[in-house]
Design a protein around this motif. Structure first.
Motif, PDB file in Angstrom:
ATOM      1  N   GLN A   1       0.845  -1.209   0.000  1.00 31.34           N
ATOM      2  CA  GLN A   1       0.000   0.000   0.000  1.00 31.34           C
ATOM      3  C   GLN A   1       0.872   1.248   0.000  1.00 31.34           C
ATOM      4  OE1 GLN A   1      -3.496   0.989   1.974  1.00 31.34           O
ATOM      5  NE2 GLN A   1      -3.927  -1.071   2.721  1.00 31.34           N
ATOM      6  N   LYS A   2       0.397   2.244  -0.679  1.00 27.83           N
ATOM      7  CA  LYS A   2       1.152   3.508  -0.750  1.00 27.83           C
ATOM      8  C   LYS A   2       1.270   4.147   0.621  1.00 27.83           C
ATOM      9  CE  LYS A   2      -0.968   5.405  -4.729  1.00 27.83           C
ATOM     10  NZ  LYS A   2      -1.618   6.618  -5.224  1.00 27.83           N
ATOM     11  N   ARG A   3       2.468   4.523   0.987  1.00 31.34           N
ATOM     12  CA  ARG A   3       2.598   5.315   2.214  1.00 31.34           C
ATOM     13  C   ARG A   3       3.657   6.406   2.043  1.00 31.34           C
ATOM     14  NH1 ARG A   3       5.652   0.645   3.412  1.00 31.34           N
ATOM     15  NH2 ARG A   3       7.716   1.173   4.183  1.00 31.34           N
ATOM     16  N   PHE A   4       4.363   6.408   0.934  1.00 34.88           N
ATOM     17  CA  PHE A   4       5.419   7.396   0.673  1.00 34.88           C
ATOM     18  C   PHE A   4       6.389   7.417   1.844  1.00 34.88           C
ATOM     19  CE2 PHE A   4       1.695   8.870  -1.733  1.00 34.88           C
ATOM     20  CZ  PHE A   4       2.225   8.756  -3.004  1.00 34.88           C
ATOM     21  N   SER A   5       6.985   6.255   2.021  1.00 29.44           N
ATOM     22  CA  SER A   5       7.836   6.035   3.189  1.00 29.44           C
ATOM     23  C   SER A   5       8.999   7.016   3.283  1.00 29.44           C
ATOM     24  CB  SER A   5       8.343   4.595   3.131  1.00 29.44           C
ATOM     25  OG  SER A   5       9.724   4.524   3.241  1.00 29.44           O
ATOM     26  N   LEU A   6       9.367   7.281   4.497  1.00 23.96           N
ATOM     27  CA  LEU A   6      10.481   8.192   4.772  1.00 23.96           C
ATOM     28  C   LEU A   6      11.825   7.452   4.771  1.00 23.96           C
ATOM     29  CD1 LEU A   6      11.274  11.096   5.657  1.00 23.96           C
ATOM     30  CD2 LEU A   6      10.770  10.450   8.010  1.00 23.96           C
ATOM     31  N   GLU A   7      11.788   6.146   4.586  1.00 22.12           N
ATOM     32  CA  GLU A   7      13.034   5.370   4.730  1.00 22.12           C
ATOM     33  C   GLU A   7      14.162   5.895   3.839  1.00 22.12           C
ATOM     34  OE1 GLU A   7      10.201   2.247   4.532  1.00 22.12           O
ATOM     35  OE2 GLU A   7      11.700   0.901   5.421  1.00 22.12           O
ATOM     36  N   GLY A   8      15.277   6.136   4.476  1.00 26.79           N
ATOM     37  CA  GLY A   8      16.409   6.780   3.817  1.00 26.79           C
ATOM     38  C   GLY A   8      16.537   8.233   4.281  1.00 26.79           C
ATOM     39  N   GLY A   9      15.435   8.753   4.841  1.00 32.29           N
ATOM     40  CA  GLY A   9      15.466  10.147   5.328  1.00 32.29           C
ATOM     41  C   GLY A   9      14.915  10.224   6.737  1.00 32.29           C
ATOM     42  N   GLU A  10      15.010   9.131   7.481  1.00 32.51           N
ATOM     43  CA  GLU A  10      14.374   9.081   8.809  1.00 32.51           C
ATOM     44  C   GLU A  10      14.906  10.114   9.788  1.00 32.51           C
ATOM     45  OE1 GLU A  10      15.534   6.339   7.166  1.00 32.51           O
ATOM     46  OE2 GLU A  10      14.485   4.520   7.768  1.00 32.51           O
ATOM     47  N   SER A  11      16.110  10.610   9.542  1.00 30.97           N
ATOM     48  CA  SER A  11      16.641  11.568  10.517  1.00 30.97           C
ATOM     49  C   SER A  11      15.846  12.876  10.513  1.00 30.97           C
ATOM     50  CB  SER A  11      18.133  11.821  10.304  1.00 30.97           C
ATOM     51  OG  SER A  11      18.392  12.048   8.956  1.00 30.97           O
ATOM     52  N   LEU A  12      14.922  13.023   9.570  1.00 30.81           N
ATOM     53  CA  LEU A  12      14.006  14.165   9.635  1.00 30.81           C
ATOM     54  C   LEU A  12      13.269  14.190  10.981  1.00 30.81           C
ATOM     55  CD1 LEU A  12      12.465  16.513   8.134  1.00 30.81           C
ATOM     56  CD2 LEU A  12      10.726  14.793   7.580  1.00 30.81           C
ATOM     57  N   ILE A  13      12.951  13.024  11.503  1.00 32.23           N
ATOM     58  CA  ILE A  13      12.126  12.975  12.722  1.00 32.23           C
ATOM     59  C   ILE A  13      12.898  13.491  13.952  1.00 32.23           C
ATOM     60  CG2 ILE A  13      10.759  11.446  14.249  1.00 32.23           C
ATOM     61  CD1 ILE A  13       9.423  12.115  11.497  1.00 32.23           C
ATOM     62  N   PRO A  14      14.083  12.972  14.254  1.00 31.36           N
ATOM     63  CA  PRO A  14      14.827  13.605  15.359  1.00 31.36           C
ATOM     64  C   PRO A  14      15.126  15.076  15.096  1.00 31.36           C
ATOM     65  CG  PRO A  14      16.160  11.878  14.295  1.00 31.36           C
ATOM     66  CD  PRO A  14      14.769  11.759  13.758  1.00 31.36           C
ATOM     67  N   ALA A  15      15.316  15.424  13.826  1.00 23.40           N
ATOM     68  CA  ALA A  15      15.625  16.826  13.509  1.00 23.40           C
ATOM     69  C   ALA A  15      14.441  17.723  13.867  1.00 23.40           C
ATOM     70  CB  ALA A  15      15.956  16.966  12.027  1.00 23.40           C
ATOM     71  N   LEU A  16      13.244  17.351  13.425  1.00 26.67           N
ATOM     72  CA  LEU A  16      12.078  18.185  13.715  1.00 26.67           C
ATOM     73  C   LEU A  16      11.816  18.237  15.213  1.00 26.67           C
ATOM     74  CD1 LEU A  16       9.582  17.085  10.891  1.00 26.67           C
ATOM     75  CD2 LEU A  16      10.725  19.304  11.122  1.00 26.67           C
ATOM     76  N   ASP A  17      11.943  17.073  15.841  1.00 22.35           N
ATOM     77  CA  ASP A  17      11.678  17.006  17.274  1.00 22.35           C
ATOM     78  C   ASP A  17      12.608  17.950  18.045  1.00 22.35           C
ATOM     79  OD1 ASP A  17      10.483  15.496  19.648  1.00 22.35           O
ATOM     80  OD2 ASP A  17      12.649  15.288  19.981  1.00 22.35           O
ATOM     81  N   THR A  18      13.892  17.859  17.768  1.00 24.10           N
ATOM     82  CA  THR A  18      14.848  18.704  18.499  1.00 24.10           C
ATOM     83  C   THR A  18      14.614  20.170  18.203  1.00 24.10           C
ATOM     84  OG1 THR A  18      16.439  16.957  18.095  1.00 24.10           O
ATOM     85  CG2 THR A  18      17.303  18.969  19.034  1.00 24.10           C
ATOM     86  N   MET A  19      14.308  20.447  16.952  1.00 17.77           N
ATOM     87  CA  MET A  19      14.118  21.852  16.586  1.00 17.77           C
ATOM     88  C   MET A  19      12.908  22.434  17.310  1.00 17.77           C
ATOM     89  SD  MET A  19      14.172  23.472  12.864  1.00 17.77           S
ATOM     90  CE  MET A  19      12.688  22.792  12.234  1.00 17.77           C
ATOM     91  N   ILE A  20      11.839  21.681  17.349  1.00 18.41           N
ATOM     92  CA  ILE A  20      10.617  22.181  17.994  1.00 18.41           C
ATOM     93  C   ILE A  20      10.851  22.369  19.496  1.00 18.41           C
ATOM     94  CG2 ILE A  20       8.251  21.492  18.613  1.00 18.41           C
ATOM     95  CD1 ILE A  20       8.129  20.321  15.668  1.00 18.41           C
ATOM     96  N   GLU A  21      11.504  21.413  20.101  1.00 17.16           N
ATOM     97  CA  GLU A  21      11.801  21.538  21.538  1.00 17.16           C
ATOM     98  C   GLU A  21      12.676  22.766  21.810  1.00 17.16           C
ATOM     99  OE1 GLU A  21      10.784  19.839  24.189  1.00 17.16           O
ATOM    100  OE2 GLU A  21       9.480  18.525  23.012  1.00 17.16           O
ATOM    101  N   ALA A  22      13.711  22.916  20.994  1.00 17.91           N
ATOM    102  CA  ALA A  22      14.638  24.038  21.223  1.00 17.91           C
ATOM    103  C   ALA A  22      13.938  25.364  20.948  1.00 17.91           C
ATOM    104  CB  ALA A  22      15.873  23.894  20.338  1.00 17.91           C
TER     105      ALA A  22
END
Ligand SMILES: Cc1ncc(C[n+]2csc(CCOP(=O)(O)OP(=O)(O)O)c2C)c(N)n1
Length: 531
Positions: free
Chosen positions: A200-221
């Motif tokens: 099923q289509k999900r447009f996976s982030l695999e290969g770019g997963e570090s977007l998630i820690p990046a967004l999380d840290t940025m929002i917290e900071a």
């Protein structure tokens, strides 16, 4: 007497700094020195490193100092071309490279101490040490483009920042574990969908997963810096992971959408899970209350950027009396989309206009080097997909998406820059795309070589976990337990979702739109009696 006898080795530190100043901004250097340096440059450029007699005869030691300054400028200007930022391919070859010989220096000079080391904050140092420092700062997991920035204050701020810790992060064990935890969420979420909703289509982030820690840290900071409103726009790639792992959308609602249940509002139909907006109010780790919006996005790539800017500006005016330090627009792009869509240019151009400014946007490109089936070399003429950022002389950081710490380090840089200068900044997150454009496509038909390399490549969580194991911060069981805990949470959500009949639609920006009349289909098309 030698015309230039005033140039003696005793003053090389001073000359080096003056020459650096001249290279950066010739107009700020006193005219006679400017003329002198122009002559020196002319000599260098026209006599393969030898000053022309009668133009400038400079003592050898001073000349070498100047050449080291030029080497430093070379790294600052072109170092980004020689980084290790591509996780799965070799980079193109650029020439001339940054070998010392290309700056009129030799291998023998490596052991000589040069005062020019002071320019990069390490004091007088051997050429070998200076080169090592420059390599670390400019040519590892982060490539920085900023020498075109005209504003002296901004440029000095960036330089200063880069030379601290040699542009390498220095996170403590808890911060490292937190990064690993967010990476684990990103990796495990995609794995889970991959096994539960095969094909099923999900447009996976695999290969770019570090977007998630990046967004999380940025929002917290950013929350710690007083930002209260986050307005984000993004397309299909990684949107589901962002919705659940950053915005807190319950996985059970995502699963319901995969199971194809009807929406509880009749106006919604079809393939909407990568298009719907979401609003959440959450408390940051340090107890700050923040409001987060991810704007609904149409299929038409990049359009959502304009919507993000509009929402941000409206909030800035309505809630904060025009104070842009309380709001933060974040736009996540695809590499083909940002390079190809004209609206990206339009939005960049509007960034500083009085009527439209939002105090700077953080742009993050999830760069998987491919647009659908098109290799990046066939997709754009510019070197980088982010080159539109140069229209506003915005700094750009190109980061290896496999190096999660470098990615987090880069977004923290971007955040500080935006907050300090109220200006745009770009992060080019260079990764890959594990599967086809969507999970039903076969990428090996069009990119057989690349996909062979990708198939053999470890995911970024495992790469980072190995690093933390080697540093003695975690043991092998740690990752397994984290993965298990996260996946069992998803499993529970799956069970709950299977007992629900419809998919919930959560209103977007309900608070802000209170009092506005909502148009329904009948309202838009009132029946007109023509009889
Ligand atoms: C304006 C516009 N043009 C074309 C498309 C069709 N389209 C959908 S995804 C896609 C590829 C986008 O590539 P990229 O921006 O690199 O993102 P990726 O899918 O690789 O993450 C294209 C061409 C579209 N949705 N919108």
């Amino acid at each position: 007497m030698d015309k230039y006898s005033f140039l003696n080795s005793a003053h090389t530190a001073y000359f080096a700094e003056l020459y650096e100043q001249y290279l950066n901004n010739p107009d700020t250097v006193e005219p006679s020195w400017r003329a002198f340096f122009q002559g020196f440059d002319f000599g260098i450029e026209n006599a393969e490193g030898q000053a022309i007699a009668g133009t400038v005869e400079v003592p050898e030691s001073v000349k070498k100092e100047f050449q080291v300054v030029r080497l430093i400028e070379g790294y600052r200007t072109r170092g980004h071309l020689f980084t290790k930022t591509n996780p799965v391919r070799n980079r193109r070859t650029y020439s001339p490279n940054l070998d010392v010989e290309n700056f009129g220096l030799t291998q023998e000079d490596l052991s000589t101490v040069f005062n020019a080391g002071s320019i990069v904050g390490i004091g007088p140092s051997t050429l070998a040490t200076i080169v090592e420092h420059l390599q670390k700062t400019y040519c590892e997991s982060i490539g920085v483009e900023y020498m075109y920035v005209r504003n002296v204050e901004k440029k000095e701020w960036i330089k200063e920042r880069l030379h601290q810790n040699e542009n390498h992060p220095n996170f403590n064990p808890d911060q490292k574990k937190h990064i690993l935890n967010k990476l684990n969420q990103a990796v495990s979420f995609e794995n889970f969908l991959h096994t539960k909703y095969v094909g099923q289509k999900r447009f996976s982030l695999e290969g770019g997963e570090s977007l998630i820690p990046a967004l999380d840290t940025m929002i917290e900071a950013a929350a710690d810096k007083g930002v209260q409103e986050f307005i984000m726009g993004m397309a299909h790639r990684g949107r589901l992971s962002t919705l659940t792992n950053i915005f807190g959308k319950s996985p059970k609602d995502i699963f319901s959408e995969f199971d194809g249940k009807d929406y509880d509002e009749l106006v919604f139909d079809g393939d909407v899970k990568y298009h719907m907006g979401w609003t959440s109010i959450r408390t940051s780790d340090n107890g700050k209350r923040i409001n987060m919006n991810i704007a609904p996005n149409p299929s038409h790539l990049e359009t959502v950027g304009a919507v993000v800017e509009g929402i941000t500006r409206a909030k800035m005016e309505n809630k904060f009396n025009g104070d842009s330090s309380k709001v933060l627009p974040i736009i996540v792009h695809g590499d083909a989309a940002i390079a190809g869509q004209g609206i990206a240019y339009e939005i960049a151009q509007m960034a500083r206009l009085k009527g439209y400014s939002t105090g700077g946007t953080i742009h993050i490109v999830v760069n998987n080097q491919i647009g659908f089936t098109t290799n990046y070399l066939d997709a754009r003429s510019s070197t980088y997909c982010t080159d539109v950022g140069k229209v506003t002389l915005s700094p750009v950081m190109h980061v290896n998406a496999d190096d999660a710490e470098a990615v987090v380090h880069a977004v923290l840089f971007a955040l500080d820059f935006r907050m300090q200068f109220k200006a745009d900044v770009f992060i080019d997150l260079l990764g890959y795309r594990k599967y086809g454009h969507n999970e039903g496509d076969e990428p090996r038909f069009t990119q057989p070589k690349l996909y062979k390399a990708i198939a053999a490549h470890n995911n970024p969580r495992d790469i980072y976990a190995e690093k933390l194991i080697a540093e003695g911060i975690i043991d092998r069981d740690y990752v397994k337990n984290e993965e298990q805990a996260y996946k069992s949470g998803l499993e529970k959500n799956l069970q709950v979702s299977r007992n629900e009949e419809t998919t919930l639609v959560t209103p977007f920006m309900e608070d802000e739109w209170q009092g506005y009349q909502r148009v329904d289909e009948l309202g838009m098309h009132p029946e007109i009696i023509t009889a």
